[in-house]
Design a protein around this motif. Structure first.
Motif, PDB file in Angstrom:
ATOM      1  N   SER A  72     -12.769   6.241 -12.929  1.00 42.85           N
ATOM      2  CA  SER A  72     -12.374   5.825 -14.285  1.00 42.85           C
ATOM      3  C   SER A  72     -11.355   6.769 -14.902  1.00 42.85           C
ATOM      4  O   SER A  72     -10.966   6.598 -16.055  1.00 42.85           O
ATOM      5  N   SER A  73     -10.930   7.761 -14.143  1.00 44.20           N
ATOM      6  CA  SER A  73      -9.962   8.744 -14.644  1.00 44.20           C
ATOM      7  C   SER A  73      -8.544   8.292 -14.327  1.00 44.20           C
ATOM      8  O   SER A  73      -8.178   8.127 -13.160  1.00 44.20           O
ATOM      9  N   MET A  74      -7.743   8.117 -15.358  1.00 40.88           N
ATOM     10  CA  MET A  74      -6.357   7.701 -15.147  1.00 40.88           C
ATOM     11  C   MET A  74      -5.566   8.765 -14.406  1.00 40.88           C
ATOM     12  O   MET A  74      -4.720   8.447 -13.561  1.00 40.88           O
ATOM     13  N   GLU A  75      -5.812  10.041 -14.699  1.00 39.16           N
ATOM     14  CA  GLU A  75      -5.110  11.122 -14.005  1.00 39.16           C
ATOM     15  C   GLU A  75      -5.447  11.118 -12.518  1.00 39.16           C
ATOM     16  O   GLU A  75      -4.590  11.303 -11.662  1.00 39.16           O
ATOM     17  N   ALA A  76      -6.741  10.930 -12.232  1.00 38.41           N
ATOM     18  CA  ALA A  76      -7.154  10.902 -10.823  1.00 38.41           C
ATOM     19  C   ALA A  76      -6.547   9.696 -10.111  1.00 38.41           C
ATOM     20  O   ALA A  76      -6.076   9.802  -8.965  1.00 38.41           O
ATOM     21  N   MET A  77      -6.546   8.548 -10.764  1.00 40.27           N
ATOM     22  CA  MET A  77      -5.929   7.353 -10.164  1.00 40.27           C
ATOM     23  C   MET A  77      -4.462   7.596  -9.861  1.00 40.27           C
ATOM     24  O   MET A  77      -3.966   7.232  -8.780  1.00 40.27           O
ATOM     25  N   LEU A  78      -3.750   8.172 -10.815  1.00 36.70           N
ATOM     26  CA  LEU A  78      -2.312   8.383 -10.665  1.00 36.70           C
ATOM     27  C   LEU A  78      -2.013   9.288  -9.480  1.00 36.70           C
ATOM     28  O   LEU A  78      -1.164   8.974  -8.634  1.00 36.70           O
ATOM     29  N   GLU A  79      -2.715  10.435  -9.396  1.00 34.59           N
ATOM     30  CA  GLU A  79      -2.448  11.369  -8.299  1.00 34.59           C
ATOM     31  C   GLU A  79      -2.809  10.758  -6.950  1.00 34.59           C
ATOM     32  O   GLU A  79      -2.079  10.920  -5.958  1.00 34.59           O
ATOM     33  N   ALA A  80      -3.933  10.036  -6.897  1.00 37.96           N
ATOM     34  CA  ALA A  80      -4.339   9.429  -5.633  1.00 37.96           C
ATOM     35  C   ALA A  80      -3.353   8.340  -5.204  1.00 37.96           C
ATOM     36  O   ALA A  80      -3.050   8.189  -4.005  1.00 37.96           O
ATOM     37  N   THR A  81      -2.845   7.581  -6.155  1.00 35.78           N
ATOM     38  CA  THR A  81      -1.868   6.536  -5.826  1.00 35.78           C
ATOM     39  C   THR A  81      -0.579   7.152  -5.304  1.00 35.78           C
ATOM     40  O   THR A  81       0.061   6.614  -4.389  1.00 35.78           O
ATOM     41  N   ARG A  82      -0.175   8.278  -5.888  1.00 35.33           N
ATOM     42  CA  ARG A  82       1.014   8.970  -5.384  1.00 35.33           C
ATOM     43  C   ARG A  82       0.823   9.392  -3.928  1.00 35.33           C
ATOM     44  O   ARG A  82       1.723   9.256  -3.090  1.00 35.33           O
ATOM     45  N   VAL A  83      -0.369   9.940  -3.633  1.00 31.10           N
ATOM     46  CA  VAL A  83      -0.640  10.354  -2.249  1.00 31.10           C
ATOM     47  C   VAL A  83      -0.615   9.141  -1.321  1.00 31.10           C
ATOM     48  O   VAL A  83      -0.027   9.185  -0.225  1.00 31.10           O
ATOM     49  N   CYS A  84      -1.227   8.036  -1.744  1.00 34.71           N
ATOM     50  CA  CYS A  84      -1.235   6.830  -0.908  1.00 34.71           C
ATOM     51  C   CYS A  84       0.181   6.311  -0.686  1.00 34.71           C
ATOM     52  O   CYS A  84       0.498   5.771   0.379  1.00 34.71           O
ATOM     53  N   GLY A  85       1.031   6.485  -1.696  1.00 32.22           N
ATOM     54  CA  GLY A  85       2.413   6.067  -1.536  1.00 32.22           C
ATOM     55  C   GLY A  85       3.109   6.821  -0.433  1.00 32.22           C
ATOM     56  O   GLY A  85       3.899   6.237   0.342  1.00 32.22           O
ATOM     57  N   ASN A  86       2.853   8.121  -0.318  1.00 29.33           N
ATOM     58  CA  ASN A  86       3.473   8.911   0.748  1.00 29.33           C
ATOM     59  C   ASN A  86       2.792   8.673   2.093  1.00 29.33           C
ATOM     60  O   ASN A  86       3.444   8.589   3.140  1.00 29.33           O
ATOM     61  N   MET A  87       1.448   8.575   2.067  1.00 31.40           N
ATOM     62  CA  MET A  87       0.719   8.370   3.313  1.00 31.40           C
ATOM     63  C   MET A  87       1.041   7.007   3.929  1.00 31.40           C
ATOM     64  O   MET A  87       1.033   6.844   5.155  1.00 31.40           O
ATOM     65  N   SER A  88       1.302   5.991   3.079  1.00 32.95           N
ATOM     66  CA  SER A  88       1.485   4.622   3.580  1.00 32.95           C
ATOM     67  C   SER A  88       2.823   4.410   4.275  1.00 32.95           C
ATOM     68  O   SER A  88       3.147   3.287   4.673  1.00 32.95           O
ATOM     69  N   GLN A  89       3.598   5.441   4.455  1.00 31.11           N
ATOM     70  CA  GLN A  89       4.778   5.337   5.309  1.00 31.11           C
ATOM     71  C   GLN A  89       4.365   5.093   6.763  1.00 31.11           C
ATOM     72  O   GLN A  89       5.167   4.627   7.571  1.00 31.11           O
ATOM     73  N   SER A  90       3.123   5.452   7.083  1.00 29.45           N
ATOM     74  CA  SER A  90       2.624   5.309   8.457  1.00 29.45           C
ATOM     75  C   SER A  90       1.862   3.991   8.601  1.00 29.45           C
ATOM     76  O   SER A  90       1.103   3.587   7.712  1.00 29.45           O
ATOM     77  N   LYS A  91       2.038   3.346   9.742  1.00 30.91           N
ATOM     78  CA  LYS A  91       1.422   2.044   9.991  1.00 30.91           C
ATOM     79  C   LYS A  91      -0.097   2.128   9.963  1.00 30.91           C
ATOM     80  O   LYS A  91      -0.772   1.232   9.431  1.00 30.91           O
ATOM     81  N   ASP A  92      -0.660   3.182  10.525  1.00 27.88           N
ATOM     82  CA  ASP A  92      -2.121   3.275  10.565  1.00 27.88           C
ATOM     83  C   ASP A  92      -2.713   3.385   9.163  1.00 27.88           C
ATOM     84  O   ASP A  92      -3.793   2.852   8.887  1.00 27.88           O
ATOM     85  N   VAL A  93      -1.997   4.048   8.265  1.00 29.74           N
ATOM     86  CA  VAL A  93      -2.481   4.153   6.881  1.00 29.74           C
ATOM     87  C   VAL A  93      -2.351   2.809   6.180  1.00 29.74           C
ATOM     88  O   VAL A  93      -3.242   2.394   5.416  1.00 29.74           O
ATOM     89  N   ARG A  94      -1.256   2.082   6.434  1.00 26.47           N
ATOM     90  CA  ARG A  94      -1.077   0.767   5.807  1.00 26.47           C
ATOM     91  C   ARG A  94      -2.191  -0.183   6.253  1.00 26.47           C
ATOM     92  O   ARG A  94      -2.752  -0.939   5.449  1.00 26.47           O
ATOM     93  N   ASP A  95      -2.537  -0.125   7.513  1.00 22.93           N
ATOM     94  CA  ASP A  95      -3.631  -0.970   8.005  1.00 22.93           C
ATOM     95  C   ASP A  95      -4.955  -0.595   7.330  1.00 22.93           C
ATOM     96  O   ASP A  95      -5.747  -1.478   6.971  1.00 22.93           O
ATOM     97  N   PHE A  96      -5.176   0.696   7.184  1.00 20.22           N
ATOM     98  CA  PHE A  96      -6.407   1.149   6.525  1.00 20.22           C
ATOM     99  C   PHE A  96      -6.466   0.639   5.079  1.00 20.22           C
ATOM    100  O   PHE A  96      -7.524   0.183   4.614  1.00 20.22           O
ATOM    101  N   ILE A  97      -5.341   0.695   4.370  1.00 17.53           N
ATOM    102  CA  ILE A  97      -5.302   0.244   2.972  1.00 17.53           C
ATOM    103  C   ILE A  97      -5.605  -1.246   2.881  1.00 17.53           C
ATOM    104  O   ILE A  97      -6.394  -1.688   2.026  1.00 17.53           O
ATOM    105  N   MET A  98      -5.005  -2.046   3.762  1.00 16.03           N
ATOM    106  CA  MET A  98      -5.231  -3.487   3.711  1.00 16.03           C
ATOM    107  C   MET A  98      -6.671  -3.828   4.101  1.00 16.03           C
ATOM    108  O   MET A  98      -7.304  -4.706   3.489  1.00 16.03           O
ATOM    109  N   GLN A  99      -7.196  -3.129   5.090  1.00 13.56           N
ATOM    110  CA  GLN A  99      -8.570  -3.402   5.528  1.00 13.56           C
ATOM    111  C   GLN A  99      -9.585  -3.082   4.441  1.00 13.56           C
ATOM    112  O   GLN A  99     -10.616  -3.755   4.320  1.00 13.56           O
ATOM    113  N   ASN A 100      -9.291  -2.065   3.650  1.00 13.93           N
ATOM    114  CA  ASN A 100     -10.221  -1.660   2.589  1.00 13.93           C
ATOM    115  C   ASN A 100      -9.835  -2.237   1.224  1.00 13.93           C
ATOM    116  O   ASN A 100     -10.367  -1.805   0.202  1.00 13.93           O
TER     117      ASN A 100
END
Length: 826
Positions: free
Chosen positions: A656-684
């Motif tokens: 429920s923390s907007m700051e935590a959401m923002l930082e985690a989304t930024r990390v996912c943005g960088n991590m999702s350059q990789s195919k395995d991470v993109r698959d993990f995001i879609m699966q979950n």
């Protein structure tokens, strides 16, 4: 892919001949990693005014000076005019003669007032005090020869015998008024030496005046005798009558008498050691101390300091002032009675070797008083910081035999400076007197003393938040190495550790040089990661035994107080911030990204903590990982652990923390350059949450979500899923709402839309959405229309650069994929 953006402060390009190009502006804005900020550690106020607080390591030590003691007239040395024989004399059979009430009052009204500092407000008359003082309980001290009646026993026309006088010491000269020419006379060297021996003053404190001849000496003696007989004797008689118990006088009256006596002595140039009957004056004042009035005792102390007491009497006067200052109720007395100058003069002139304990209690009183806002302002106006600097420099040279006393004094002095550092007007003084590097020398000399180290760390944590102080500290040679040494030596002292880390975080927040210098210090990462491991709260139980690597306290030394979970988290918040700031440097970032121990600790924190209990810590950890994720070299631990890191980010994304959401989304943005991470995001089904974030009113949140969606849309199977979640329509809303104000975001939205529909999937947009997108892009591609609303000329360069390099290329590419607008028949 998420862009690297600087959100700490707006970017203002230079308006000069060396103005940066559009490419340079956007490059800086995109590639600057984010600096982490945090709150300064909170220091609870100690409600008990003591020399050493409850957390002091000196508690329980036998050689610790006491904060509580009894002080009476009998504790003072009788300043007799001849060497003591050891025999206590009996009081003389003499009753002082009192002037008539009317005459005494008239004589008193004509007396001058003591010298006052123009910066202080004179105390107002508090009205007649109802409390009358009786002196029946006063300690009886033998009278001093020549004090009770200066004319008794003299033949008609015979003048009283005079004693040679001593010039005043420096700390009395501050209080004395203009000296009358003609009252100063020479004193023979032998007489000065004998008087110094009798009264306990050092011969080096006195100087001799020029001999002006017998006639001048006689004239001066006549003038002094006249002042004594006409003014001073009457005042002393009234004071002695109270001391002898033969008179009842209010505190108000006694304070006025002391003021009158002080003013008369100052006007007659008889302060310091210049008065030949000085011993009698001091004797009377000492006897009044047993009346136990804080206000009166402060007047007495002020006059005694002006008369340059020394030795045991100086110590007791400083103890008396310290005793009065222990009560906050007496702060108003120090504001109204002009004694601050006298206290600062003691600091300026006394030596630790001869007056160490007196200095200790004097500085201790100033420490208490500096906790009062009005007195703190007064201390600044009277150059307390400059005087402290003088004393610190003298304390550097103290011999080993006085090192312990010097340490006690430094504790009080640094605590006083800690209070002064709270006032914004103190910062120029700390810088101009070079106190910040000077305090580093104190740290080196007293690096084993936790009290001193903690006080100085508190000063640094306060002042390093300001650029001018940060620069002065950063330019101090080897300050980073010193801080690391202290962190290693005192790593169990939480309040010291957290402040040193906060200071290092401030130093590395704005300076590339500081980031590199800290990292290059020998053993930097070993020290920081050892601290990290020590404070990693793997088990919150207070009964958990120390882990391997945590040192046990030395024999005979009490164990460190237990550290609460909140205190552990506070240390880690500051420590992780240092890592986040350091890795911004291009030479440091790759090394940290490849440090297995560092990454394991960061990931362990994400695993052990919840957002509910450790929000700030988890936000800082995510921001650090985000900074490190820009360094995806072959040796990067993040590169090998990107799916595990993304999994750990889910608890932040779903919090429920907007700051935590923002930082985690930024990390996912960088991590999702990789195919395995993109698959993990879609699966979950994390993509559903990313689409929902596009509804945020925060442009930063929308930018981060666009970064994730841009990468997810690279895979054709994901495009239909994103469309079903309404991603195209929400991206269109983002472009319409934020475009003109944030061309970086507008460019990111266009890139996400291009990935969604540019590969032949334009059917994902319905006709109305396609027409709206075409209309928006047509307007935004018109430079005049796009930039006409910008009024700030400095910001115009930045917005134009972002429009040209971030938005224009991808928008032109996107508009070509859209069908032309349908023609309507009239």
């Amino acid at each position: 892919m998420e862009r690297k953006r600087e959100i700490c402060s707006p970017f203002f390009p230079r308006r000069d001949s060396l103005r940066k190009t559009s490419a340079e502006i956007v490059s800086e804005a995109r590639q600057s990693l984010r600096v982490q900020s945090t709150q300064r550690p909170f220091t609870p106020r100690d409600g008990h005014r003591q020399l050493f607080g409850k957390s002091s390591v000196r508690l329980g030590h036998d050689n610790r000076p006491p904060s509580t003691f009894s002080l009476h007239a009998q504790n003072f040395d009788a300043p007799d005019s001849r060497p003591g024989s050891g025999t206590r004399l009996s009081p003389l059979d003499h009753k002082p003669k009192f002037p008539l009430p009317g005459d005494a009052e008239d004589a008193f009204k004509a007396l001058p007032t003591p010298p006052a500092d123009p910066l202080e407000v004179r105390r107002g008359r508090a009205g007649a005090r109802a409390r009358l003082l009786r002196a029946g309980s006063l300690t009886t001290l033998p009278p001093v020869e020549g004090h009770t009646d200066v004319t008794q026993g003299l033949k008609p026309g015979q003048k009283p015998l005079s004693a040679k006088r001593h010039p005043s010491r420096d700390h009395a000269a501050v209080l004395s008024g203009p000296r009358k020419p003609g009252l100063r006379r020479a004193a023979s060297e032998s007489r000065i030496k004998q008087a110094d021996v009798d009264s306990g003053v050092r011969p080096t404190d006195c100087t001799t005046g020029r001999r002006t001849g017998d006639d001048a000496t006689s004239t001066e003696e006549d003038a002094e005798s006249s002042v004594w007989n006409n003014k001073i004797a009457a005042l002393l008689q009234q004071l002695e009558s109270v001391a002898a118990g033969s008179s009842e006088v209010s505190v108000e009256r006694l304070c006025d008498l002391c003021d009158g006596l002080h003013g008369t002595l100052a006007q007659a140039d008889m302060l310091g050691r210049l008065c030949k009957r000085r011993s009698g004056i001091l004797r009377t004042l000492f006897r009044l101390i047993d009346l136990n009035s804080a206000r009166l005792n402060l007047h007495i102390a002020k006059l005694c300091l002006a008369l340059c007491v020394s030795g045991n009497n100086l110590l007791n006067i400083c103890k008396l002032i310290f005793q009065i200052s222990r009560s906050e109720n007496n702060d108003v007395l120090f504001q109204n009675i002009c004694i601050i100058d006298s206290l600062l003069a003691v600091l300026r002139n006394e030596e630790v070797s001869t007056s160490g304990e007196a200095l200790l209690y004097c500085v201790g009183a100033l420490k208490f008083l500096s906790g009062n806002g009005a007195i703190l302002r007064l201390l600044l106006d009277k150059d307390c910081i400059g005087v402290s600097h003088i004393l610190i420099q003298r304390l550097h040279t103290v011999e080993d035999t006085h090192f312990s006393t010097a340490g006690h004094i430094v504790v009080q002095l640094t605590a006083t400076l800690r209070n002064l550092a709270d006032h914004p007007d103190s910062r120029p003084h700390f810088v101009s007197f070079s106190l910040l590097p000077e305090l580093c020398l104190v740290l080196r000399r007293h690096r084993k003393d936790q009290d001193i180290c903690t006080n100085i760390a508190r000063i640094y944590s306060k002042l390093s938040s300001y650029s001018e102080c940060r620069l002065a500290l950063a330019q101090t040679p080897d300050c980073y190495r010193l801080f690391l040494e202290l962190l290693s030596k005192h790593r169990q002292k939480q309040d010291l550790v957290v402040r040193l880390l906060f200071t290092l975080g401030n130093l590395t927040a704005k300076s590339e040089e500081a980031r590199l210098q800290l990292f290059q210090c020998n053993g930097c990462m070993a020290t920081v990661l050892q601290l990290y491991d020590s404070y990693q709260r793997r088990d919150a139980s207070p009964h958990t035994p120390p882990r391997a690597g945590e040192p046990s306290p030395p024999p005979g030394k009490p164990p460190a107080p237990p550290v609460s979970p909140q205190e552990r988290d506070d240390v880690l918040v500051k420590l992780v911030r240092v890592l986040a700031n350091m890795c911004i440097h291009p030479a440091v970032g790759p090394a940290l990204a490849s440090d297995t121990a560092c990454m394991q600790l960061l990931m362990e924190t994400l695993e052990l903590r919840s957002v509910q209990e450790s929000e700030e810590l988890l936000v800082n950890v995510a921001a650090t990982i985000n900074n490190l994720s820009f360094y995806q070299e072959q040796s990067s631990v993040i590169r090998r652990s990107r799916v595990a890191i993304t999994r750990l980010m889910l608890k932040l994304v779903l919090s429920s923390s907007m700051e935590a959401m923002l930082e985690a989304t930024r990390v996912c943005g960088n991590m999702s350059q990789s195919k395995d991470v993109r698959d993990f995001i879609m699966q979950n089904k994390v993509h559903q949450f990313a689409v929902t974030l596009l509804d945020s009113k925060s442009s930063e949140m929308c930018f981060s979500a666009c970064g994730v969606l841009t990468n997810l849309a690279l895979d054709p199977p994901n495009r239909a899923s994103l469309s079903l979640e309404g991603a195209p329509a929400k991206l269109l809303d983002c472009l319409r709402d934020f475009g003109p104000g944030d061309w970086q975001l507008a460019g990111q939205v266009c890139q996400a839309l291009w990935n969604l529909i540019g590969g032949g999937s334009e059917k994902l947009l319905d006709a109305q959405e396609s027409e709206s997108l075409l209309e928006i892009l047509t307007t935004y591609l018109d430079e005049e229309e796009a930039l006409k609303w910008i009024q700030n000329e400095d910001m115009r360069d930045y917005h134009k650069a972002c429009w040209e390099l971030e938005f224009l290329p991808v928008a032109q590419k996107l508009i070509k994929t859209l069908p032309p607008p349908q023609q309507t028949c009239e």
